[in-house]
Scaffold this motif. Structure first.
Motif, mmCIF file in Angstrom:
data_model
loop_
_atom_site.group_PDB
_atom_site.id
_atom_site.type_symbol
_atom_site.label_atom_id
_atom_site.label_comp_id
_atom_site.label_asym_id
_atom_site.label_seq_id
_atom_site.Cartn_x
_atom_site.Cartn_y
_atom_site.Cartn_z
ATOM 1 N N ALA A 195 0.835 -1.210 0.000
ATOM 2 C CA ALA A 195 0.000 0.000 0.000
ATOM 3 C C ALA A 195 0.869 1.259 0.000
ATOM 4 O O ALA A 195 0.571 2.243 -0.694
ATOM 5 C CB ALA A 195 -0.925 -0.010 1.219
ATOM 6 N N LEU A 196 1.967 1.228 0.796
ATOM 7 C CA LEU A 196 2.905 2.355 0.807
ATOM 8 C C LEU A 196 3.475 2.627 -0.583
ATOM 9 O O LEU A 196 3.537 3.766 -1.043
ATOM 10 C CB LEU A 196 4.065 2.065 1.774
ATOM 11 N N LEU A 197 3.874 1.541 -1.254
ATOM 12 C CA LEU A 197 4.486 1.670 -2.577
ATOM 13 C C LEU A 197 3.497 2.241 -3.586
ATOM 14 O O LEU A 197 3.809 3.196 -4.317
ATOM 15 C CB LEU A 197 4.989 0.302 -3.046
ATOM 16 N N ILE A 198 2.284 1.699 -3.625
ATOM 17 C CA ILE A 198 1.280 2.127 -4.609
ATOM 18 C C ILE A 198 0.842 3.566 -4.357
ATOM 19 O O ILE A 198 0.848 4.412 -5.264
ATOM 20 C CB ILE A 198 0.058 1.184 -4.588
ATOM 21 N N CYS A 199 0.461 3.846 -3.122
ATOM 22 C CA CYS A 199 -0.014 5.193 -2.788
ATOM 23 C C CYS A 199 1.082 6.239 -2.963
ATOM 24 O O CYS A 199 0.842 7.335 -3.493
ATOM 25 C CB CYS A 199 -0.548 5.239 -1.353
ATOM 26 N N SER A 212 0.679 9.052 -5.947
ATOM 27 C CA SER A 212 0.457 10.420 -5.441
ATOM 28 C C SER A 212 1.563 11.351 -5.938
ATOM 29 O O SER A 212 1.291 12.479 -6.356
ATOM 30 C CB SER A 212 0.406 10.422 -3.916
ATOM 31 N N GLN A 213 2.810 10.881 -5.923
ATOM 32 C CA GLN A 213 3.925 11.701 -6.403
ATOM 33 C C GLN A 213 3.828 11.943 -7.908
ATOM 34 O O GLN A 213 4.124 13.036 -8.397
ATOM 35 C CB GLN A 213 5.258 11.035 -6.073
ATOM 36 N N LYS A 214 3.366 10.919 -8.648
ATOM 37 C CA LYS A 214 3.205 11.065 -10.107
ATOM 38 C C LYS A 214 2.130 12.116 -10.411
ATOM 39 O O LYS A 214 2.326 12.989 -11.278
ATOM 40 C CB LYS A 214 2.802 9.720 -10.707
ATOM 41 N N LEU A 215 1.017 12.053 -9.708
ATOM 42 C CA LEU A 215 -0.057 13.025 -9.916
ATOM 43 C C LEU A 215 0.406 14.435 -9.578
ATOM 44 O O LEU A 215 0.187 15.387 -10.338
ATOM 45 C CB LEU A 215 -1.269 12.666 -9.049
ATOM 46 N N LEU A 216 1.062 14.584 -8.425
ATOM 47 C CA LEU A 216 1.519 15.907 -8.007
ATOM 48 C C LEU A 216 2.573 16.461 -8.950
ATOM 49 O O LEU A 216 2.611 17.664 -9.227
ATOM 50 C CB LEU A 216 2.079 15.846 -6.590
#
Length: 600
Positions: free
Chosen positions: A86-90, A94-98
């Motif tokens: 979950a840490l890896l996916i989120c 999130s970093q890609k979107l930002l």
């Protein structure tokens, strides 16, 4: 007491200004609010997963110390794996979107800045060195890019993580959570104090950086002059002084801002020691289990990391805020010359130009033009002459409405030029300046620059009339030859022929010539003069003359001195008066005569 009060007011004002600046920067991100919400949801998932890790570690510790079953330990291990996934996916998404949002926001900011520069009046550029403007477009937007790309991502993720971890700590043990936040408040206080000092320092650094870039731009552009007068070392010394100022100011700003990181680290370690002592005592008294203390140590360590990230981002945030102030200062600049709300398009011009008692000043209180009155009829050629600084170019600048007049009126075909849209007026006026300017691009692109939608045949026809066709066809790629650095791969005369051809492509109704042949040889001058005759056909023309021989054929010559038209008439009429024009003309003629005869 007055000094301290003034300082406090100034600090408060600067702090409020910085908050407004940050809000304005963030508005470029919140424009993509839906994607930002998705990113925040993913960040929340990342933070929850981060909070679960120490609690799972505490649970595993209790299972081991209480000698529970291996099956319970295996369940905890499985939850560890799921939590890590979950840490890896989120974290990744999130970093890609930002990252995507940040680049889109920066794209909009740069576009807004460049677009706004296009609508500002010429007076703005008179006040701003090109190097200073380039610094704002490049350096200042670069530091904002750092804020968008790195600073904001770290801050948002850290704030989300801190919020989630705080909730988890309060659920486990409110008393230990309070101990953790005593250290947190100390860190916040230290960082706030540092921000008050480093913020103005970063703003000062950006200002000095702009001055340095302005100096470099100017002296690189005038490198030939520097070499000719042997001023290379002087230029290097002056640049070195400016660069040293930037380095010293930047060093102080960075040093003050970066002290927040070791301060936060010291407080985080002190926090761990306090937790171990107090938590150990609570275990001895049976208030908490060893697993709960282990979980709390993990949570406090996890909360220290995002806190450190926030405070290590201070340098980026302060720098970006200083850069943004300078960028927003341009975006807040209003055009001095603006279209009236009711302004309509300029009708097709026939060429009747009338000045009626026109006064003008670049700076209030310093009048440049006084009581200027004349009337140019359609198709007439008007020459403008007079000493340097007399106001010849200023008359052209107000005719094209680069500046608004103080009093009087300027009409074209009976229509006041301040009652129509500026672009509709200028679209019917072409200018050929003394120093030809071409853009990087092909010859054809430079010709078509004058009028969107101009065909290749129209451009080729204009080049032929301007006398440029022959040398264009001799170029490696003919009309597709690429011109670099403003046409540096062409001669002065060739560049001028292209600007004349470009003016023809515009299909102007009014024509302005600013001594278009003064910097070329005699043979090229004849070719250019022939091209100008084609360009002037059927158009009302205004010729700014430094050499009076170029306006002898004019229908009317305006003699300007100290901002006033003191004489007007044909060459023959003015010569008969034996006034100012006569003396000006004879002084040039005698100069040529003395060269030929050797008589002074």
């Amino acid at each position: 007491m007055k000094t301290y009060a003034g300082t406090a007011d100034k600090t408060e004002s600067e702090s409020g200004s910085m908050i407004k600046t940050l809000k304005r920067m963030l508005s470029y991100l919140t424009y993509y609010r839906y994607r930002l919400i998705y990113a925040l949801i993913l960040m929340l998932g990342f933070s929850i997963a981060m909070g679960l890790l120490p609690t799972l570690m505490g649970t595993a510790t209790d299972i081991i110390t209480q000698k529970q079953s291996i099956a319970d330990l295996q369940k905890v291990f499985l939850l560890f794996i799921l939590d890590a996934v979950a840490l890896l996916i989120c974290g990744h998404f999130s970093q890609k979107l930002l990252s995507d949002i940040s680049q889109d926001a920066l794209y909009n900011l740069r576009n807004d800045l460049f677009t706004h520069l296009q609508i500002l009046s010429l007076g703005f550029f008179d006040r701003q060195p090109i190097g200073e403007l380039m610094s704002r477009i490049s350096n200042d937007t670069d530091v904002i890019d750092q804020f968008f790309s790195n600073g904001i991502q770290q801050v948002l993720q850290s704030l989300t993580t801190i919020t989630v971890l705080t909730v988890v700590m309060l659920i486990i043990n409110p008393f230990l959570a309070l101990l953790v936040y005593l250290a947190v408040f100390c860190i916040i206080w230290i960082s706030t104090t540092i921000a008050r000092v480093s913020g103005p320092a970063f703003e000062h650094m950006q200002e000095q950086l702009g001055e340095m870039n302005g100096y470099a731009e100017e002296h690189l552009a005038g490198q030939k002059v520097a070499i000719a007068y042997r001023q290379e070392q002087s230029s290097v010394s002056a640049f070195s002084v400016l660069s040293a100022h930037v380095a010293r100011t930047g060093g102080r700003a960075e040093f003050v801002a970066l002290t927040s990181m070791p301060a936060a680290t010291i407080m985080a370690n002190l926090q761990m020691i306090i937790l171990l002592i107090v938590g150990g005592a609570m275990i001895i008294h049976g208030n908490i289990t060893l697993g709960e203390l282990v979980a709390f140590l993990g949570l406090s360590s996890s909360i220290s990391s995002p806190l450190s990230q926030i405070f290590s981002s201070y340098a980026v945030i302060m720098n970006a805020s200083a850069g943004a102030v300078r960028v927003f200062k341009i975006l807040d600049e209003k055009p001095v010359v603006a279209d009236k709300p009711e302004a309509g398009p300029m009708p097709s011009i026939t060429g009747d130009v009338r000045f009626d008692n026109v006064d003008f000043a670049y700076v209030p209180g310093r009048t440049i033009l006084r009581n200027n009155t004349f009337n140019a009829l359609p198709g007439q050629i008007f020459g403008l002459c007079g000493p340097t600084g007399a106001g010849k170019s200023t008359i052209i600048n107000i005719l094209t409405r680069y500046y608004d007049i103080m009093s009087g009126s300027i009409t074209v075909d009976g229509t006041s030029i301040d009652s129509v849209k500026q672009d509709s007026l200028r679209s019917q006026i072409a200018q050929v300046l003394q120093e030809p300017f071409l853009f990087s691009g092909t010859i054809m692109e430079n010709l078509r620059y004058a009028r969107e939608g101009a065909t290749d045949d129209e451009c080729i026809s204009a080049a032929t009339k301007a006398g440029a066709y022959e040398f264009i066809m001799a170029q490696p790629e003919c009309f597709d030859t690429f011109l670099s650095d403003g046409g540096a791969n062409l001669s002065q005369g060739q560049r001028q022929m292209l600007t004349i051809a470009r003016a023809m492509v515009a299909h102007p109704r009014l024509l302005i010539l600013d001594e278009a042949t003064s910097n070329v040889d005699t043979r090229t001058e004849k070719i250019i003069q022939n091209g100008l005759l084609h360009l002037q056909e059927g158009k009302t023309s205004f010729i700014i003359a430094h050499r009076l021989s170029t306006i002898r054929h004019a229908d009317c010559i305006l003699v300007i001195n100290q901002g006033e038209i003191i004489e007007q008439g044909t060459h023959d009429e003015l010569m008969k008066k034996e006034g100012f024009y006569y003396n000006l003309f004879m002084s040039q003629f005698r100069g040529k005569l003395s060269i030929i005869t050797g008589i002074s």
